[in-house]
Design an enzyme around this catalytic site. Sequence first.
Site, PDB file in Angstrom:
ATOM      1  N   TYR A  35     -46.279 100.708 101.354  1.00  0.00           N
ATOM      2  CA  TYR A  35     -47.471 100.648 101.012  1.00  0.00           C
ATOM      3  C   TYR A  35     -48.735 100.783 101.772  1.00  0.00           C
ATOM      4  O   TYR A  35     -48.062 101.199 103.085  1.00  0.00           O
ATOM      5  CB  TYR A  35     -47.822  98.870 100.469  1.00  0.00           C
ATOM      6  CG  TYR A  35     -48.032  98.145 101.650  1.00  0.00           C
ATOM      7  CD1 TYR A  35     -46.778  97.890 102.655  1.00  0.00           C
ATOM      8  CD2 TYR A  35     -49.201  97.358 102.173  1.00  0.00           C
ATOM      9  CE1 TYR A  35     -46.998  96.781 103.650  1.00  0.00           C
ATOM     10  CE2 TYR A  35     -49.328  96.675 103.081  1.00  0.00           C
ATOM     11  CZ  TYR A  35     -48.164  96.319 103.759  1.00  0.00           C
ATOM     12  OH  TYR A  35     -48.351  95.485 105.104  1.00  0.00           O
ATOM     13  N   LYS A 149     -44.190 101.121 106.668  1.00  0.00           N
ATOM     14  CA  LYS A 149     -45.039 100.277 106.127  1.00  0.00           C
ATOM     15  C   LYS A 149     -44.340  99.619 104.860  1.00  0.00           C
ATOM     16  O   LYS A 149     -44.590 100.181 103.769  1.00  0.00           O
ATOM     17  CB  LYS A 149     -46.388 100.624 105.857  1.00  0.00           C
ATOM     18  CG  LYS A 149     -47.384  99.658 105.850  1.00  0.00           C
ATOM     19  CD  LYS A 149     -48.931 100.045 106.110  1.00  0.00           C
ATOM     20  CE  LYS A 149     -49.861  98.856 105.716  1.00  0.00           C
ATOM     21  NZ  LYS A 149     -49.761  97.643 106.334  1.00  0.00           N
ATOM     22  N   GLU A 181     -46.802  92.942 118.555  1.00  0.00           N
ATOM     23  CA  GLU A 181     -47.970  92.957 117.487  1.00  0.00           C
ATOM     24  C   GLU A 181     -48.092  91.655 117.120  1.00  0.00           C
ATOM     25  O   GLU A 181     -47.403  90.731 117.365  1.00  0.00           O
ATOM     26  CB  GLU A 181     -48.007  94.273 116.681  1.00  0.00           C
ATOM     27  CG  GLU A 181     -46.591  93.960 115.885  1.00  0.00           C
ATOM     28  CD  GLU A 181     -46.682  95.151 114.655  1.00  0.00           C
ATOM     29  OE1 GLU A 181     -47.620  95.741 114.352  1.00  0.00           O
ATOM     30  OE2 GLU A 181     -45.705  95.314 114.088  1.00  0.00           O
ATOM     31  N   LEU A 205     -46.076  98.578 114.040  1.00  0.00           N
ATOM     32  CA  LEU A 205     -46.691  99.433 112.779  1.00  0.00           C
ATOM     33  C   LEU A 205     -47.786 100.329 113.670  1.00  0.00           C
ATOM     34  O   LEU A 205     -48.520  99.671 114.392  1.00  0.00           O
ATOM     35  CB  LEU A 205     -47.346  98.754 111.772  1.00  0.00           C
ATOM     36  CG  LEU A 205     -47.767  99.649 110.636  1.00  0.00           C
ATOM     37  CD1 LEU A 205     -46.773  99.830 109.700  1.00  0.00           C
ATOM     38  CD2 LEU A 205     -48.795  98.865 109.856  1.00  0.00           C
TER      39      LEU A 205
HETATM   40  N1  PDD Z   1     -51.537  95.038 107.867  1.00  0.00           N
HETATM   41  N2  PDD Z   1     -49.100  95.673 112.044  1.00  0.00           N
HETATM   42  C1  PDD Z   1     -48.777  95.249 110.940  1.00  0.00           C
HETATM   43  C2  PDD Z   1     -47.297  94.180 110.971  1.00  0.00           C
HETATM   44  C3  PDD Z   1     -49.625  95.226 109.761  1.00  0.00           C
HETATM   45  O1  PDD Z   1     -49.090  94.585 108.519  1.00  0.00           O
HETATM   46  C4  PDD Z   1     -50.894  95.761 109.948  1.00  0.00           C
HETATM   47  C5  PDD Z   1     -51.725  95.893 108.648  1.00  0.00           C
HETATM   48  C6  PDD Z   1     -51.075  96.314 111.155  1.00  0.00           C
HETATM   49  C7  PDD Z   1     -52.428  97.072 111.325  1.00  0.00           C
HETATM   50  O2  PDD Z   1     -52.495  98.326 110.912  1.00  0.00           O
HETATM   51  P1  PDD Z   1     -53.901  98.932 110.224  1.00  0.00           P
HETATM   52  O3  PDD Z   1     -54.671  98.828 111.474  1.00  0.00           O
HETATM   53  O4  PDD Z   1     -53.577 100.143 109.808  1.00  0.00           O
HETATM   54  O5  PDD Z   1     -54.291  98.045 109.035  1.00  0.00           O
HETATM   55  C8  PDD Z   1     -50.398  96.304 112.034  1.00  0.00           C
HETATM   56  C9  PDD Z   1     -52.253  95.164 106.322  1.00  0.00           C
HETATM   57  C10 PDD Z   1     -53.718  95.199 106.694  1.00  0.00           C
HETATM   58  C11 PDD Z   1     -51.695  94.362 105.298  1.00  0.00           C
HETATM   59  O6  PDD Z   1     -50.470  94.328 105.293  1.00  0.00           O
HETATM   60  O7  PDD Z   1     -52.387  93.787 104.657  1.00  0.00           O
END
Ligand code: PDD
Length: 291
Positions: A35, A149, A181, A205
């Site tokens: 996703y 992801k 993270e 991620l």
């Molecule tokens: N999640 N690490 C993890 C495990 C995440 O699920 C996310 C983002 C990030 C940050 O990535 P980005 O800056 O590209 O949003 C880091 C999204 C927002 C979610 O699952 O809703």
Amino acid sequence: MKNRNSVYLNGEFLPLAEAKISVLDRGFIFGDGVYEVIPCYGRRPFRLAEHLTRLQHSLDAIKLTNPLNAAEWEKLLLQLITRCDAEDQSLYLQITRGTASRDHGFPANTPPTVFAMSNPLKPPAPALLERGASAITLDDIRWRYCHIKAISLLPNVLLRQQALEADADEAILLRDGGATEGAASNLFIVRNGTLITPPKDNRLLPGITRDLVLELAEAANIPCREQGIPEAELRSADEIWLTSSTKEILPVTRLDSAPVGDGVPGPLWQQMHQRYQQYKQHLRDGGETDH
Ligand code: PDD
């Protein structure tokens, strides 16, 4: 009049209540899919090319062919944006390996399930930014492909819930003695004026917000380093931030109930938060996404 419930499923736009998939969908049965979450400001997708590149990497990693090319994705997402009333939106898209009788091995000749929706996006509440977030540290119980992801988010869900039940906003995850993270966010610390975030590898991620923060810091001549964060350095950091597409840059002012630095959002966060807001405004005003 706009149809607020319009979502995209397998080639058509339809009301949310009419968007149905089979119970044999491999996303439902195995969590076999990937996703993206893409923020939009002033109806303009934020860092779309970067999100679509990460999507391609996730698809490649799970050996699933991308059902659309970049131009087709952009067209689809822009159509979704017009169907939602809000100026700022959060686009969600998901691709699974499709519907087939339950068997772990990949099914032959099965079209993927492609789903996308858009919802209004609210920035973090001013009160939260003023007092800062709280986080607890937890053992990183996730698998070794955290760079994908993947929709199979059970460990992340359990970790976030554990944080919420401890009255914290997020869990910061520890693996092999270092912080990786958050449960759904990337991690930065500030030590002696230097911004530090763990390097991209299979333990985290590759966040699009993370990369932008590094770019903005570099442009502002703020020293930054991509290097591991041992637990002791996390605990003695001057500032801790969490970043994500929906949280933007969130200052953490309490870690495991102890104050982080002075216990208030720090000066470097104030500066970066301002730069991030300027960057968003530039996009809303119709500017290029390159700063
Ligand atoms: N999640 N690490 C993890 C495990 C995440 O699920 C996310 C983002 C990030 C940050 O990535 P980005 O800056 O590209 O949003 C880091 C999204 C927002 C979610 O699952 O809703």
